[in-house]
Enzyme design. Structure first.
Site, PDB file in Angstrom:
ATOM      1  CB  CYS A 166      -0.953  -0.021   1.191  1.00 36.81           C
ATOM      2  SG  CYS A 166      -1.948  -1.522   1.243  1.00 36.81           S
ATOM      3  CG  HIS A 306      -1.843   4.172   5.807  1.00 35.80           C
ATOM      4  ND1 HIS A 306      -1.782   4.046   4.437  1.00 35.80           N
ATOM      5  CD2 HIS A 306      -1.969   2.905   6.296  1.00 35.80           C
ATOM      6  CE1 HIS A 306      -1.866   2.764   4.107  1.00 35.80           C
ATOM      7  NE2 HIS A 306      -1.991   2.057   5.217  1.00 35.80           N
ATOM      8  CD  GLU A 317      -1.324   7.494   9.794  1.00 40.84           C
ATOM      9  OE1 GLU A 317      -0.942   8.311   8.920  1.00 40.84           O
ATOM     10  OE2 GLU A 317      -2.237   6.670   9.592  1.00 40.84           O
ATOM     11  CE  LYS A 338      -5.501   4.067   2.797  1.00 43.65           C
ATOM     12  NZ  LYS A 338      -4.635   5.256   3.005  1.00 43.65           N
ATOM     13  CG  HIS A 343      -6.326   0.643   1.869  1.00 39.26           C
ATOM     14  ND1 HIS A 343      -5.444   1.298   1.027  1.00 39.26           N
ATOM     15  CD2 HIS A 343      -5.552   0.047   2.820  1.00 39.26           C
ATOM     16  CE1 HIS A 343      -4.216   1.112   1.446  1.00 39.26           C
ATOM     17  NE2 HIS A 343      -4.250   0.354   2.530  1.00 39.26           N
ATOM     18  CG  PHE A 404      -0.012  -6.096   4.327  1.00 40.15           C
ATOM     19  CD1 PHE A 404      -0.438  -5.330   5.389  1.00 40.15           C
ATOM     20  CD2 PHE A 404      -0.914  -6.985   3.766  1.00 40.15           C
ATOM     21  CE1 PHE A 404      -1.727  -5.430   5.893  1.00 40.15           C
ATOM     22  CE2 PHE A 404      -2.204  -7.105   4.250  1.00 40.15           C
ATOM     23  CZ  PHE A 404      -2.614  -6.332   5.318  1.00 40.15           C
TER      24      PHE A 404
END
Length: 418
Positions: A166, A306, A317, A338, A343, A404
């Site tokens: 991502c 994010h 975060e 998002k 996402h 990831f």
């Protein structure tokens, strides 16, 4: 060779579940529109999650010759569409450029998963004879969108794909900017594209327990920083930026939307899917990007996070933001794109970069929608821009993406001042 040249953004193209152009996308963001609906790309009735943020009303024939459409996966269709918008917006005359000084670097976290899935399923239903389309591999590989764009416009500079889950398109933007700063090229088309709303995509993320299963209320399923968030909503789309050496842009009279001032990249070195609970490398990536931009935390007005709506990720975060910014954290606007578009995986950084740039241009911070209850583990005194857009002059903004594998990327945009 010239070094450390200034990099500016001179064009943008966006394709998302809430808008098929930059202007449509931005208007929907300000209005707080959710793009989540029941999946139409396949029958989702047997899946734990049956909704996603699909691109709507998109016709690849508007951008691609009919004979070529079947040679490409949907993510490549998207990339060509946003490349067209970005090039048009930048007022570039392609035939007047030095083609070897224009490059294309695009991110995609997964690439042509639907094409891979469908080809393998067709093979499994057959008699065992290995009959696959000659376009099986080219449709599937994640770098191919960059190749298609390069071929269409005869851009012969650096050309490749970036895959870091991502964080892919933020990494693509970062690398593209370095080619310009180093004097290797004058113009880079960069960003990312993703389309994996298919059986294997949804089932795979369901198996990871990463997706929201709020099937009774898709519109509010993406709930970044809310107490009751239960996972992210799968999105798809594409974002393209035209990055350009400042002097090159001025010489041709290009529109200049902002400056890409700094970039950062770090690794969690912790877990393949879970973030470090204290956001250690997330702290580092923001500090690195700010240093690269020659900015201090107190210069920052806005952070596009994010903000995936996952239980662990949102907390990590926020901890990192509070560490980096201290008391300044209470003075900046924070939001999550998002919450509306889901996402978009490898395309997330690009479409969120466009939201960040539009914030600088228009002086409005779009809302983080779907907030109903404060999470006791998240400081409610921070300004998450919940549920309603806020007017604010933004001179310096950060955009974060994490993937990831522990991949972290941050880009810093500044209001352009000659």
């Amino acid at each position: 060779m010239m070094h450390n040249r200034r990099v500016v953004v001179t064009g943008m193209g966006a394709l998302t579940s809430i808008g098929n152009t930059v202007s449509e996308y931005w208007d929907a963001l300000i209005a707080g529109k959710s793009g989540a609906t029941r999946i139409t790309l396949f029958d989702p009735s047997r899946f734990k999650t049956n909704f996603a943020c699909e691109v709507k009303g998109f016709d690849p024939l508007n951008f691609i010759d009919k004979a070529d459409i079947k040679k490409m996966d949907r993510f490549s269709h998207f990339a060509l569409a946003t490349a067209h918008e970005a090039i048009t917006q930048s007022k570039i005359q392609v035939d007047q450029l030095k083609s070897d000084r224009v490059g294309v670097i695009l991110g995609s976290g997964i690439g042509g998963l639907p094409s891979f899935q469908n080809s393998i399923m067709d093979y499994a239903r057959g008699d065992g004879t290995p009959r696959l389309s000659p376009y099986f591999i080219p449709r599937m590989i994640s770098d191919i969108a960059a190749g298609f764009v390069s071929i269409k416009y005869n851009f012969r500079g650096p050309n490749f794909g970036v895959t870091s889950a991502c964080a892919s398109s933020n990494h693509a933007i970062s690398v593209a900017s370095q080619y310009i700063r180093a004097g290797i090229v004058d113009v880079m088309l960069t960003g990312g594209s993703e389309s994996v709303i298919c059986e294997t995509g949804i089932a795979g993320f369901n198996s990871l327990k990463a997706l929201s299963e709020r099937n009774d209320d898709p519109l509010t399923a993406s709930r970044p920083y809310d107490r009751d968030r239960d996972g992210f909503v799968m999105g798809e789309g594409s974002g393209t930026l035209i990055l350009e050496d400042l002097e090159h842009a001025l010489k041709r009279g290009a529109p200049i939307f902002c400056e890409l001032a700094g970039v950062g990249a770090t690794a969690d070195a912790y877990h393949i899917t879970a973030p470090h609970p204290d956001g250690l490398a997330v702290k580092d990536v923001m500090l690195q990007a700010l240093a690269n931009a020659q900015c201090k935390p107190e210069d920052v007005d806005y952070i596009n996070t994010h903000g995936t709506s996952t239980p662990l990720g949102d907390i990590a975060e926020v901890k990192a933001i509070q560490y980096v910014f201290g008391e300044q954290a209470y003075k900046v606007n924070i939001n999550s794109t998002k919450s509306m578009i889901g996402h978009c995986l490898g395309a997330a950084g690009a479409v969120e970069a466009i939201a960040t740039i539009c914030t600088i241009l228009h002086g409005v911070v779009h809302p983080t929608i779907n907030h109903f209850n404060d999470d006791p583990e998240i400081d409610s005194k921070l300004n998450f821009t919940f549920n309603k857009a806020q007017h604010r002059k933004v001179d310096v903004a950060l955009s974060n993406t994490f993937g990831f594998g522990g991949h972290n990327a941050c880009v810093v945009f500044k209001r352009f001042v000659h």
